[in-house]
Design a protein around this motif. Sequence first.
Motif, PDB file in Angstrom:
ATOM      1  N   ARG A 297       0.844  -1.189   0.000  1.00 12.60           N
ATOM      2  CA  ARG A 297       0.000   0.000   0.000  1.00 12.60           C
ATOM      3  C   ARG A 297       0.876   1.234   0.000  1.00 12.60           C
ATOM      4  NH1 ARG A 297      -4.256   1.685   4.776  1.00 12.60           N
ATOM      5  NH2 ARG A 297      -3.458   3.794   4.914  1.00 12.60           N
TER       6      ARG A 297
ATOM      7  N   ARG B 139     -17.284   0.383  -8.075  1.00 12.35           N
ATOM      8  CA  ARG B 139     -16.023   0.822  -7.479  1.00 12.35           C
ATOM      9  C   ARG B 139     -15.709   2.300  -7.711  1.00 12.35           C
ATOM     10  NH1 ARG B 139     -12.490  -4.054  -6.400  1.00 12.35           N
ATOM     11  NH2 ARG B 139     -13.776  -5.837  -6.959  1.00 12.35           N
TER      12      ARG B 139
ATOM     13  N   VAL C  75     -14.497   3.397  -4.404  1.00 12.99           N
ATOM     14  CA  VAL C  75     -13.195   2.801  -4.101  1.00 12.99           C
ATOM     15  C   VAL C  75     -12.080   3.533  -4.838  1.00 12.99           C
ATOM     16  CG1 VAL C  75     -11.800   0.696  -4.275  1.00 12.99           C
ATOM     17  CG2 VAL C  75     -14.209   0.544  -3.621  1.00 12.99           C
TER      18      VAL C  75
ATOM     19  N   ARG D  29     -13.664  -0.054   1.077  1.00  6.02           N
ATOM     20  CA  ARG D  29     -13.167  -1.311   0.528  1.00  6.02           C
ATOM     21  C   ARG D  29     -14.339  -2.112  -0.014  1.00  6.02           C
ATOM     22  NH1 ARG D  29     -13.899  -5.668   4.314  1.00  6.02           N
ATOM     23  NH2 ARG D  29     -14.777  -4.915   6.296  1.00  6.02           N
TER      24      ARG D  29
ATOM     25  N   LYS E  55     -16.350  -5.721  -0.055  1.00  9.18           N
ATOM     26  CA  LYS E  55     -16.496  -6.835   0.883  1.00  9.18           C
ATOM     27  C   LYS E  55     -17.729  -7.671   0.534  1.00  9.18           C
ATOM     28  CE  LYS E  55     -19.361  -5.690   4.794  1.00  9.18           C
ATOM     29  NZ  LYS E  55     -19.421  -5.567   6.250  1.00  9.18           N
TER      30      LYS E  55
ATOM     31  N   SER F 112     -19.266  -2.367  -2.061  1.00  6.23           N
ATOM     32  CA  SER F 112     -18.367  -1.501  -1.301  1.00  6.23           C
ATOM     33  C   SER F 112     -18.840  -1.367   0.142  1.00  6.23           C
ATOM     34  CB  SER F 112     -18.252  -0.123  -1.952  1.00  6.23           C
ATOM     35  OG  SER F 112     -19.491   0.548  -1.936  1.00  6.23           O
TER      36      SER F 112
END
Length: 278
Positions: free
Chosen positions: A19, A221, A224, A232, A234, A244
Amino acid sequence: GLLSSQRLNLLERKDTVSRPPMFCSGCPHRPVFDILKKMKVTVMGDIGCYSMSVLPAFEASHTMISMGATVGITKGMNKVMRMSGDEKPLVSVIGDGTFFHSGMTGFANLLHQADGSDNMTFIVLQNGTTAMTGGQGNGSSGKYDVNDDMNIDIKSMMNTMGIENVQYVDQFDYKLFRDTLKQEVKNKGISVIIATRPCALKFKIKEPNYYVDPKICIGCRSCVNTNCPPIRMKSYTGIDKLKSSIDPNMCVGCSVCSQVCPVGAIKQSQRGGQKEWI
């Protein structure tokens, strides 16, 4: 005494997701660079927290040389591009701390040998602090902090230098900022947009958190891709597709994710009551 033996336990190596450094939750720089990335314009960056815009996942700035260099680089590139017949616009981004440190001289020089074919748009990120080096105050911190005695009006200073097209715009009004920026890059000449939101970390800004309704979310997304730490993908019980999600403990309620959602799946809790969709 002396150790007669030594026992070592070898730990198994585990791969983790890499990251890169990223903007804090609620950082006012996020919507600016999300918009610039989507516009696919050439952007001259500078030194500050916004230097991270050269890194994945934004990769929205294309130069980062030294503190205050963005203004001179933009003017030089603009001149060369016009001489070669290249009419593409240029965007320059500079923070208010860098502006007062070493950017003012560059702006004072902008009108020297100015040409009617120039197309330069400058964004001043007025977050009221020199955040990357510890949150020190700068020449306009008094705009957000009554205890700070420095409150220089950047727009008035620009006007005094002879730069007339200067405007304040709230970048957390995503559509307004996007539409304003798109219009300015179409206009010839020199234009300045001062983004007005303060540093969320320095001034401890926190509004009621946002949450995702997975029954509405289409998993596109868009949220995101704003690269905000609380967001995130999930799995939800009873829903096959990943949707999301927003960590309520990290969200500071800036609303950018909600504004970019195409289906209205992201909603604000009432005084922080809605922690997450159950």
